[in-house]
Write an enzyme that holds these catalytic residues in place. Structure first.
Site, PDB file in Angstrom:
ATOM      1  CG  HIS A   1      -0.303   0.166   2.290  1.00 33.05           C
ATOM      2  ND1 HIS A   1      -0.410   1.745   2.950  1.00 33.05           N
ATOM      3  CD2 HIS A   1       0.234  -0.299   3.300  1.00 33.05           C
ATOM      4  CE1 HIS A   1       0.445   1.564   3.904  1.00 33.05           C
ATOM      5  NE2 HIS A   1       0.951   0.382   4.379  1.00 33.05           N
TER       6      HIS A   1
HETATM    7  N1  UDP Z   1      -3.492  -5.352   8.922  1.00 36.58           N
HETATM    8  C1  UDP Z   1      -5.095  -5.734   9.081  1.00 36.58           C
HETATM    9  N2  UDP Z   1      -5.389  -6.336   8.192  1.00 36.58           N
HETATM   10  C2  UDP Z   1      -5.206  -6.257   6.971  1.00 36.58           C
HETATM   11  C3  UDP Z   1      -3.732  -5.828   6.492  1.00 36.58           C
HETATM   12  C4  UDP Z   1      -3.044  -5.388   7.706  1.00 36.58           C
HETATM   13  O1  UDP Z   1      -5.413  -5.597  10.207  1.00 36.58           O
HETATM   14  O2  UDP Z   1      -5.841  -6.824   6.009  1.00 36.58           O
HETATM   15  C5  UDP Z   1      -2.725  -4.882  10.038  1.00 36.58           C
HETATM   16  C6  UDP Z   1      -1.478  -5.256  10.159  1.00 36.58           C
HETATM   17  O3  UDP Z   1      -1.348  -6.527  11.185  1.00 36.58           O
HETATM   18  C7  UDP Z   1      -0.593  -3.997  10.701  1.00 36.58           C
HETATM   19  C8  UDP Z   1      -1.366  -3.058  10.375  1.00 36.58           C
HETATM   20  O4  UDP Z   1      -2.649  -3.477   9.772  1.00 36.58           O
HETATM   21  O5  UDP Z   1      -0.918  -3.940  12.100  1.00 36.58           O
HETATM   22  C9  UDP Z   1      -0.424  -2.349   9.254  1.00 36.58           C
HETATM   23  O6  UDP Z   1      -1.209  -1.359   8.596  1.00 36.58           O
HETATM   24  P1  UDP Z   1      -0.637  -0.808   7.352  1.00 36.58           P
HETATM   25  O7  UDP Z   1       0.110  -1.608   6.533  1.00 36.58           O
HETATM   26  O8  UDP Z   1      -1.665  -0.122   6.670  1.00 36.58           O
HETATM   27  O9  UDP Z   1       0.265   0.345   7.786  1.00 36.58           O
HETATM   28  P2  UDP Z   1       1.875   0.600   8.209  1.00 36.58           P
HETATM   29  O10 UDP Z   1       1.940  -0.398   9.125  1.00 36.58           O
HETATM   30  O11 UDP Z   1       2.433   0.548   6.948  1.00 36.58           O
HETATM   31  O12 UDP Z   1       1.775   1.761   8.702  1.00 36.58           O
END
Ligand code: UDP
Length: 361
Positions: free
Chosen positions: A205
């Site tokens: 993403h």
């Molecule tokens: N996550 C979730 N469902 C999904 C994909 C990811 O709950 O379908 C969780 C994952 O375990 C992590 C968080 O969302 O804790 C990550 O979010 P994202 O990748 O949007 O943000 P980033 O961590 O890159 O800031």
């Protein structure tokens, strides 16, 4: 005027996940302000509920706007809130537009800022998140750093040691509390049509991948070459990009699905043979779940996962399938990872951060 409250500001899925236990540890003095940067049930309201947050004040007109519009509107609305309701401190997490806006709004309202997950640096100023992190650090009064590497970055930037607390990362206790036991996780995998350890879990993403057709195409293509079914919970932004760039046919060979609930996601991650992602949070969760992770990015602000042996940083392209197949074929990998300690703390970060925040009351 009510100085006896602490504002816990969260706007996106990862912030809600990482601040949920802090908010709970604060009890009634901690009030969650949800900025609405993410608004859908999958990325916000369901996640708030799963973290036990039942009442949160929400801002308006934020989701889906440009970065500058989001930041402008959030600073205005949060600034008004902090000026009128005078929290004793504002707690922000990570590196999102919501976090940088809340830090700016708190500063203009004369309210101290506590930054959770402070001191991360990718040293890649092309990432909007890196700029947000640096700006937040300038505005922060107490920096809760998850690791000694993060502490070092802050010291190198001239932050006084007296303002830094080494707390660990709240994701450790959150993951441990939310991950389903093996039998339930196997059920979850079965419902997704997958066998334990015989599938890949992927999420993509970040701007650098989701907004660039050639990179996104290369990643989707590489995922199909791993030799195992690939479960792909699609972030709304990535789904839109796939449609916009005409890449929908690539999904025929992948098991794309809408984002899944946090507990379900951890269940899938805990039994995946391999995880492929550009997520920040997954770089931490994989060290708690002891799963291998290919990080598809130009840079990372979480070198700890790589140094410990849980993660590998690669560019979109051949390296994904080559390294992925190699990791999947390594029968000694699972026991090896199980024996490596998590580099992000001991699962007490949320309580420690809540105790530090209470010091402002
Ligand atoms: N996550 C979730 N469902 C999904 C994909 C990811 O709950 O379908 C969780 C994952 O375990 C992590 C968080 O969302 O804790 C990550 O979010 P994202 O990748 O949007 O943000 P980033 O961590 O890159 O800031």
């Amino acid at each position: 005027m009510n100085p006896r409250w602490l504002a816990v500001v969260a706007g996106t899925r990862p912030e809600i996940i990482k601040l949920g236990h802090v908010a709970r540890a604060l009890g009634p003095v901690g009030r969650v302000v949800h900025t609405g940067q993410h608004e859908s049930p999958e990325l916000a309201t369901d996640v708030l509920a799963s973290m036990g947050i039942t009442s949160a004040r929400t801002l308006t007109g934020i989701v889906g706007r440009s970065r500058h519009t989001q930041i402008g509107r959030m600073v205005e609305q949060l600034g008004d809130l902090f000026t009128s309701d005078e929290p004793a401190a504002v707690i922000v997490q990570g590196d999102t537009n919501s976090a940088v806006s809340a830090a700016q709004a708190a500063n203009t309202a004369g309210v101290p800022v506590l930054h959770v997950e402070a001191g991360l640096r990718s040293f890649d100023r092309a990432m909007p998140e890196e700029i947000n992190r640096c700006v937040i650090s300038v505005l922060t009064d107490v920096h809760c750093a998850p690791t000694t590497t993060a502490v070092r970055h802050l010291l190198n930037e001239g932050v006084s040691a007296a303002k830094i607390e080494l707390t660990g990362n709240t994701i450790v206790e959150t993951t441990l509390a939310m991950v389903p036991a093996a039998a339930e996780a196997a059920e979850i995998a079965a419902q997704a049509g997958a066998e334990p350890h015989r599938y890949v879990l992927a999420t993509i993403h970040r701007t650098e991948n989701a907004d660039h057709p050639a990179r996104l195409e290369a990643i989707l293509d590489q995922l199909t070459k791993l030799g195992l079914p690939v479960l792909l919970p699609l972030h709304p932004r990535t789904r839109q990009s796939i449609i916009r760039f005409g890449l929908t046919p690539a999904l025929d060979r992948l098991r794309a699905m809408p984002p899944v609930g946090y507990r379900t996601f951890l269940g899938l991650a805990s039994l995946a043979g391999l995880i492929v992602s550009d997520s920040g949070g997954l770089q931490e969760e994989c060290t708690v779940l002891k799963r291998p992770l290919i990080v598809v990015r130009n840079s990372t602000e979480r070198p700890e996962s790589i140094a410990a042996g849980f993660a590998w940083l690669v560019q979109p392209g051949e390296a994904i399938s080559e390294l992925g197949r190699q990791l999947l074929a390594d029968s000694a990998l699972r026991p090896r990872l199980s024996a490596i300690p998590c580099p992000f703390g001991d699962g007490t970060a949320s309580d420690r951060i809540a105790a530090i925040a209470r010091g402002f009351l």
